[in-house]
Design a protein around this motif. Structure first.
Motif, PDB file in Angstrom:
ATOM      1  N   ALA A 462       0.807  -1.221   0.000  1.00 25.04           N
ATOM      2  CA  ALA A 462       0.000   0.000   0.000  1.00 25.04           C
ATOM      3  C   ALA A 462       0.841   1.272   0.000  1.00 25.04           C
ATOM      4  N   ALA A 463       1.999   1.257   0.637  1.00 19.89           N
ATOM      5  CA  ALA A 463       2.808   2.471   0.750  1.00 19.89           C
ATOM      6  C   ALA A 463       3.249   3.011  -0.608  1.00 19.89           C
ATOM      7  N   TRP A 464       3.328   2.163  -1.621  1.00 21.51           N
ATOM      8  CA  TRP A 464       3.691   2.654  -2.952  1.00 21.51           C
ATOM      9  C   TRP A 464       2.557   2.558  -3.964  1.00 21.51           C
ATOM     10  N   THR A 465       1.621   1.635  -3.790  1.00 18.33           N
ATOM     11  CA  THR A 465       0.535   1.523  -4.768  1.00 18.33           C
ATOM     12  C   THR A 465      -0.511   2.621  -4.603  1.00 18.33           C
ATOM     13  N   VAL A 466      -0.798   3.046  -3.374  1.00 16.65           N
ATOM     14  CA  VAL A 466      -1.808   4.091  -3.156  1.00 16.65           C
ATOM     15  C   VAL A 466      -1.334   5.438  -3.718  1.00 16.65           C
ATOM     16  N   PRO A 467      -0.121   5.924  -3.374  1.00 17.22           N
ATOM     17  CA  PRO A 467       0.337   7.170  -4.007  1.00 17.22           C
ATOM     18  C   PRO A 467       0.405   7.081  -5.527  1.00 17.22           C
ATOM     19  N   LEU A 468       0.786   5.913  -6.038  1.00 24.07           N
ATOM     20  CA  LEU A 468       0.858   5.738  -7.492  1.00 24.07           C
ATOM     21  C   LEU A 468      -0.519   5.872  -8.124  1.00 24.07           C
ATOM     22  N   ALA A 469      -1.554   5.315  -7.479  1.00 25.52           N
ATOM     23  CA  ALA A 469      -2.923   5.416  -8.000  1.00 25.52           C
ATOM     24  C   ALA A 469      -3.407   6.864  -7.978  1.00 25.52           C
ATOM     25  N   PHE A 470      -3.182   7.573  -6.861  1.00 26.80           N
ATOM     26  CA  PHE A 470      -3.570   8.982  -6.780  1.00 26.80           C
ATOM     27  C   PHE A 470      -2.872   9.802  -7.861  1.00 26.80           C
ATOM     28  N   LEU A 471      -1.566   9.617  -7.985  1.00 24.63           N
ATOM     29  CA  LEU A 471      -0.789  10.382  -8.957  1.00 24.63           C
ATOM     30  C   LEU A 471      -1.272  10.117 -10.378  1.00 24.63           C
TER      31      LEU A 471
END
Length: 510
Positions: A462-471
């Motif tokens: 989640a620490a990298w997939t969530v920011p990636l989805a938002f971006l």
């Protein structure tokens, strides 16, 4: 009567009580709206208990205690995050989501972005998250029944699936609401009452600290068991923050949680419901960590054998012995099955609603379509649960949270608070976030995750997939300004305008 006999009796009583409470709701379930959202008439007190009942799943009842037993206080981030997720939901999502007038998450996605494509992708993701969350419920049921009665590991899941199907087929959301509210209080009692007896035994034995126990497992010795950032991973800080991101933001993306807010009469009731849920969850989550701590003192062999998820079921009999211990173990078994039944019921309703609306086609609508979809919604994850083993209950649910946080969290937050979100941005963000999180989940379930950083990144994505989805959603939306929905401003006004104002000035059309 033997210990097995008490456990069989307790499970039977839970099944009978669940069907009995559900049958009370069958009398009021007539229309399609009754089956999908209980005709939007559920008051905050009842709804808060029902949400607490469905949200406190096998991961909460069994998994938290097992993780604390094995890895120490670092695992307290799971219950903290699962509770705090409702605070985020309260602040950002609850009332606007209710004002949308939707039945399901795909309904909201289509009305906000005016796109059938977004709706179809949302439907697929709802089903995927629902099935990923249902699998550990059935696995946990099999584990609990096998531990207490010695039956095969498949029987518990089959029994839970059968009872859930009966209630959902005949009563839908209205029936399930009463069932889940009853089961929250049953679960709380099933943990609290035995704990009072066990605390007395612990005090009588000198109140030894669990952190001083001479137990070593996965590098977690007594001197680090009480540390909130040590033990469960080679990269402790990353793992902790990734768990926090997944649990804080994943709650709003769980289909069975979101659908309950559609059952409130209005947005104000949705907010009051969320406040009630925060109190009920905070009360419940005080208890499982204590079982984990006592298990370190009185059942350390469960760590070496890999059966930490059974500590709640086995600890009363070990600490108290005799008939009293057997009866209290039977009570915890009853609570465990209440957890499996309530969460599975909510998930089944949410997934069945989406399948009946978006998969079965326009020719199949209404109550009959919902009932057929419910059968598919239950049998598919039941079969998958029998084929997938070896992943802890709480960890499986944690992966579902990571997947939900990487897909629906960005859609809901940006869809409610950012007018410039486009259908292209939403689709791209959900595909990127869901694709990366889904790959990580699959690699973890199949045991493909390596040690070191690759294992940490896949095990807690989640620490990298969530920011990636938002971006991705933001960048693609800014690159496609002409695809901003025509009525986006009007939709946002409706989402953020209190119902009292809307009634004074007339309804705001979409």
């Amino acid at each position: 009567m033997t210990a097995t006999g008490y456990s069989v009796l307790s499970v039977t009583l839970v099944f009978v009580a669940t069907l009995g409470v559900g049958a009370y709701g069958w009398r009021f379930s007539r229309t399609t709206s009754d089956f999908f959202v209980a005709s939007r008439t559920v008051r905050p007190g009842l709804n808060a208990s029902a949400i607490g009942g469905e949200y406190l799943s096998a991961a909460s009842f069994l998994g938290v205690a097992g993780l604390v037993l094995a890895f120490g206080t670092e695992m307290l981030w799971y219950p903290v995050g699962w509770t705090a997720g409702y605070l985020v939901l309260l602040v950002l999502v609850a009332a606007p989501l209710r004002r949308s007038g939707a039945y399901t998450l795909p309904d909201f996605a289509e009305s906000r972005l005016e796109s059938v494509g977004v709706r179809r992708l949302s439907s697929l993701l709802v089903v995927a998250i629902g099935w990923l969350y249902l699998m550990p419920q059935f696995q946990g049921a099999g584990l609990a029944l096998a531990t207490t009665t010695g039956t095969g590991p498949w029987l518990g899941g089959v029994l839970v699936a059968t009872v859930v199907l009966v209630n959902v087929l005949f009563g839908g959301m209205r029936s399930i609401t009463f069932v889940q509210a009853f089961q929250y209080w049953l679960k709380l009692t099933a943990l609290l009452f035995p704990l009072l007896f066990m605390a007395a035994v612990w005090l009588g034995d000198g109140a030894v600290s669990p952190a001083s126990a001479d137990v070593v497992h996965a590098g977690v010795a007594g001197d680090v068991w009480a540390s909130p950032l040590a033990g469960a991973s080679e990269h402790e800080l990353y793992t902790t923050y990734s768990i926090i991101v997944a649990t804080f933001l994943g709650t709003m993306g769980l289909p069975h949680v979101v659908v309950r807010f559609y059952t409130n009469p209005d947005g104000a009731a949705a907010r009051r419901t969320t406040l009630g849920v925060l109190g009920l969850l905070g009360l419940f989550y005080l208890l499982p960590p204590v079982y984990g701590g006592l298990g370190r003192l009185y059942a350390p062999d469960l760590i070496a054998s890999g059966r930490t998820d059974t500590v709640v079921l086995e600890l009363p009999a070990r600490m108290l012995g005799g008939t009293v211990g057997d009866l209290l173990s039977a009570l915890t078994t009853a609570g465990a099955f209440a957890a499996f039944l309530s969460t599975s019921s909510g998930l089944t309703v949410a997934v069945a609603g989406v399948i009946s609306q978006d998969v079965m086609g326009r020719r199949f609508r209404g109550v009959r379509a919902f009932q057929a979809a419910a059968i598919v919604a239950v049998l598919t994850p039941l079969g998958l649960s029998l084929l997938t083993e070896g992943v802890g209950v709480a960890r499986s649910v944690g992966l579902a949270f990571a997947f939900a946080a990487s897909t629906f969290c960005p859609l809901l937050v940006l869809g409610i608070w950012w007018r410039r979100l486009t259908d292209a941005g939403a689709i791209a963000g959900m595909l990127v976030g869901g694709g990366c999180a889904g790959w990580a989940v699959l690699a973890t379930l199949l045991g493909m995750a390596d040690d070191g950083w690759p294992g940490a990144l896949l095990g807690q994505p989640a620490a990298w997939t969530v920011p990636l989805a938002f971006l991705t959603m933001i960048v693609v939306s800014l690159a496609t300004p002409r695809r901003v929905p025509r009525h986006a401003a009007r939709t946002l006004v409706r989402l953020h305008t209190p119902e009292a104002v809307q009634l004074d000035r007339g309804p705001l059309p979409l």
